[in-house]
Motif scaffolding. Structure first.
Motif, PDB file in Angstrom:
ATOM      1  N   GLU A  95       0.827  -1.213   0.000  1.00 21.96           N
ATOM      2  CA  GLU A  95       0.000   0.000   0.000  1.00 21.96           C
ATOM      3  C   GLU A  95       0.862   1.263   0.000  1.00 21.96           C
ATOM      4  O   GLU A  95       0.455   2.283  -0.547  1.00 21.96           O
ATOM      5  CB  GLU A  95      -0.974  -0.001   1.181  1.00 21.96           C
ATOM      6  N   VAL A  96       2.048   1.212   0.603  1.00 21.99           N
ATOM      7  CA  VAL A  96       2.972   2.352   0.520  1.00 21.99           C
ATOM      8  C   VAL A  96       3.307   2.593  -0.958  1.00 21.99           C
ATOM      9  O   VAL A  96       3.217   3.715  -1.454  1.00 21.99           O
ATOM     10  CB  VAL A  96       4.272   2.102   1.309  1.00 21.99           C
ATOM     11  N   ALA A  97       3.690   1.531  -1.654  1.00 20.45           N
ATOM     12  CA  ALA A  97       4.061   1.651  -3.062  1.00 20.45           C
ATOM     13  C   ALA A  97       2.886   2.136  -3.918  1.00 20.45           C
ATOM     14  O   ALA A  97       3.046   2.980  -4.804  1.00 20.45           O
ATOM     15  CB  ALA A  97       4.583   0.306  -3.582  1.00 20.45           C
ATOM     16  N   ALA A  98       1.693   1.609  -3.629  1.00 16.66           N
ATOM     17  CA  ALA A  98       0.500   2.033  -4.376  1.00 16.66           C
ATOM     18  C   ALA A  98       0.213   3.511  -4.113  1.00 16.66           C
ATOM     19  O   ALA A  98      -0.168   4.257  -5.014  1.00 16.66           O
ATOM     20  CB  ALA A  98      -0.701   1.177  -3.971  1.00 16.66           C
ATOM     21  N   SER A  99       0.409   3.939  -2.874  1.00 16.78           N
ATOM     22  CA  SER A  99       0.171   5.332  -2.514  1.00 16.78           C
ATOM     23  C   SER A  99       1.202   6.244  -3.169  1.00 16.78           C
ATOM     24  O   SER A  99       0.881   7.347  -3.620  1.00 16.78           O
ATOM     25  CB  SER A  99       0.207   5.484  -0.991  1.00 16.78           C
ATOM     26  N   ILE A 100       2.455   5.786  -3.246  1.00 18.22           N
ATOM     27  CA  ILE A 100       3.493   6.551  -3.934  1.00 18.22           C
ATOM     28  C   ILE A 100       3.077   6.815  -5.374  1.00 18.22           C
ATOM     29  O   ILE A 100       3.235   7.918  -5.896  1.00 18.22           O
ATOM     30  CB  ILE A 100       4.849   5.798  -3.881  1.00 18.22           C
ATOM     31  N   GLU A 101       2.529   5.785  -6.032  1.00 20.12           N
ATOM     32  CA  GLU A 101       2.113   5.952  -7.431  1.00 20.12           C
ATOM     33  C   GLU A 101       1.067   7.033  -7.593  1.00 20.12           C
ATOM     34  O   GLU A 101       1.196   7.916  -8.431  1.00 20.12           O
ATOM     35  CB  GLU A 101       1.590   4.620  -7.989  1.00 20.12           C
ATOM     36  N   TYR A 102       0.005   7.011  -6.779  1.00 23.92           N
ATOM     37  CA  TYR A 102      -1.040   8.008  -7.021  1.00 23.92           C
ATOM     38  C   TYR A 102      -0.780   9.351  -6.368  1.00 23.92           C
ATOM     39  O   TYR A 102      -1.409  10.341  -6.717  1.00 23.92           O
ATOM     40  CB  TYR A 102      -2.448   7.485  -6.706  1.00 23.92           C
ATOM     41  N   SER A 103       0.152   9.432  -5.410  1.00 23.66           N
ATOM     42  CA  SER A 103       0.473  10.721  -4.793  1.00 23.66           C
ATOM     43  C   SER A 103       1.693  11.385  -5.396  1.00 23.66           C
ATOM     44  O   SER A 103       1.729  12.611  -5.517  1.00 23.66           O
ATOM     45  CB  SER A 103       0.771  10.544  -3.292  1.00 23.66           C
ATOM     46  N   ASN A 104       2.718  10.588  -5.730  1.00 23.87           N
ATOM     47  CA  ASN A 104       4.009  11.171  -6.118  1.00 23.87           C
ATOM     48  C   ASN A 104       4.344  10.998  -7.592  1.00 23.87           C
ATOM     49  O   ASN A 104       5.394  11.449  -8.040  1.00 23.87           O
ATOM     50  CB  ASN A 104       5.127  10.572  -5.255  1.00 23.87           C
ATOM     51  N   PHE A 105       3.466  10.312  -8.344  1.00 20.28           N
ATOM     52  CA  PHE A 105       3.723  10.114  -9.772  1.00 20.28           C
ATOM     53  C   PHE A 105       2.550  10.628 -10.604  1.00 20.28           C
ATOM     54  O   PHE A 105       2.692  11.511 -11.436  1.00 20.28           O
ATOM     55  CB  PHE A 105       3.969   8.623 -10.051  1.00 20.28           C
ATOM     56  N   THR A 140      12.143  15.448  -9.349  1.00 22.55           N
ATOM     57  CA  THR A 140      12.515  15.409  -7.930  1.00 22.55           C
ATOM     58  C   THR A 140      11.960  14.152  -7.259  1.00 22.55           C
ATOM     59  O   THR A 140      12.667  13.468  -6.518  1.00 22.55           O
ATOM     60  CB  THR A 140      12.001  16.665  -7.204  1.00 22.55           C
ATOM     61  N   LYS A 141      10.713  13.847  -7.517  1.00 20.73           N
ATOM     62  CA  LYS A 141      10.108  12.650  -6.926  1.00 20.73           C
ATOM     63  C   LYS A 141      10.834  11.387  -7.387  1.00 20.73           C
ATOM     64  O   LYS A 141      11.049  10.452  -6.609  1.00 20.73           O
ATOM     65  CB  LYS A 141       8.623  12.533  -7.322  1.00 20.73           C
TER      66      LYS A 141
END
Lengths: 207, 207
Positions: A95-105, A140-141
């Motif tokens: 879920e961390v990785a999934a959240s990174i995708e929709y928040s930081n990418f 940056t991300k």
């Protein structure tokens, strides 16, 4: 009864789920939603997707929308390691990785794709200032992605998950318009790995 | 060992985790990260959260970040119905609602908050054109919420889930800033319900 996908092949959301279907060998019937004619805003379509967006699915009467929710549903139903539910910690890391995708990418990549690809298709002018700003922020991300991918093979750990695959539509769009965003060593390794998967090759140009 | 929550007391995302801890009755030790002093960009903090953002947790040595991932982990660990992972269809309906929050709510409310609340605090001028555009977009999305909440009590069905609670921090900030976004009947009913929960009352002014 076979899964029905309502969508439009060249959109990110639609290809996000056709890709997952190919990964999981789930056959589907694809029904085109005519975006140019505004079909997604008709009362009939709004019954499937109240926000008037694509895609939506009908799985033997069970209706869903939001591509990342659909992807999770299909993977969970198949018991696939693409969605690691086995214990709260593995699940948390996914879920961390999934959240990174929709928040930081996604917020950056989707805006760039919108400006550089979708607006011209509609005869609208690209706002290059917006593109430059989003690209700088995305770069940056991705420096942090480089760090993460130096410690593990994929975003959630050493096995591929939906979180990696969810990057494919917009990531490919960026590469298509000439932004070589996956150029540092670990990012390049990871991107080449996920983008060469047969599932993505099967759907990247169509449904 | 008690859960450690690293964050900023007034931050929306930090309070997103705190409200879930209160719902689940999970005690935590709050460690303030000094954002004004740039602590979130120090090497020590980047070990906890490589993007240099708050919050992050340490659960007896298990480290996680991204507030929505942390919330799912804690709810899964507690076996809570706030995150119905045991039933594939209920989980799918939950993930639709969760996706609605980060796709159809967050991009609008976070930008409005930045313009109307954060920029003035830094002595910067609010861009009213951006606020107007984002507000118009949000209003259109909330019309679909009104439809959904006319058919069921909460966003994922008739029971409250994390997807509802995830709306609390930004929803509350906007109302406080005088932006009355939950004014139609079903939205009002839903908002009054979730925002009056003791868990939110406990953390809404700070962790």
């Amino acid at each position: 009864m076979v899964l029905t996908i309502y969508g439009f092949a060249l959109t990110a959301g639609t290809r996000r789920i056709t890709l997952v279907c190919k990964e999981l060998n789930i056959p589907y019937e694809f029904v085109v939603v005519d975006l140019a004619a505004g079909e997604q805003k008709t009362p009939a379509y709004l019954q499937k997707q109240p926000f008037g967006q694509v895609p939506a699915i009908d799985d033997d009467g069970f209706k869903l929308y939001e591509s990342r929710a659909i992807g999770r549903y299909l993977a969970a139903k198949a018991g696939s390691p693409l969605l690691p539910h086995s214990d709260p910690k593995k699940f948390g890391e996914f879920e961390v990785a999934a959240s990174i995708e929709y928040s930081n990418f996604e917020p950056f990549a989707s805006k760039i794709a919108h400006e550089k690809i979708y607006k011209p298709l509609q005869g609208l002018a690209t706002d290059e200032a917006v593109v430059a700003e989003r690209l700088a922020a995305l770069t940056t991300k991705l420096e942090t992605y480089e760090v993460i991918l130096g410690k593990q093979k994929y975003l959630a750990g050493d096995e591929i998950t939906l979180a990696d695959l969810f990057h494919l539509p917009y990531g490919s769009a960026l590469v298509q318009v000439g932004f070589d965003v996956f150029s540092t060593p670990n990012l390049k390794r990871w991107w080449n790995d996920i983008s060469s998967r047969p599932s993505w090759q099967a759907v990247k140009d169509s449904a | 060992m008690v859960l450690t929550l690293y964050g900023f007391s007034q931050s929306t995302c930090t309070r997103r985790v705190a409200v879930v801890c209160k719902e689940l009755g999970i005690p935590y030790e709050f460690v303030a990260v000094n954002l004004a002093a740039g602590e979130h960009k120090t090497p020590a903090y980047l070990e906890k959260q490589p993007f240099g953002q708050v919050p992050a947790i340490d659960d007896d040595g298990f480290k996680l970040y991204e507030s929505r991932a942390i919330a799912r982990y804690l709810a899964a660990k507690a076996g809570s119905p706030l995150f119905p992972i045991y039933d594939p269809k209920k989980l799918a309906e939950f993930e639709v609602a969760a996706s609605i929050e980060y796709s159809n709510f967050d991009p609008y409310v976070s930008r409005i908050t930045y313009e109307k609340v954060v920029k003035p605090l830094r002595g910067l001028a609010t861009d009213e054109a951006v606020v107007a555009e984002r507000l118009a977009g949000l209003t259109a999305k909330l019309e679909a919420y009104e439809v959904i909440l006319g058919k069921q009590k909460y966003l994922a069905g008739d029971e409250v889930t994390l997807a509802d609670l995830f709306h609390l921090p930004y929803g509350s900030v906007l109302i406080q800033a005088g932006v009355d976004i939950f004014s139609t009947p079903n939205l009002k009913r839903w908002w009054d319900d979730i925002s009056s929960r003791p868990s939110w009352q406990a953390v809404k002014h700070g962790v």
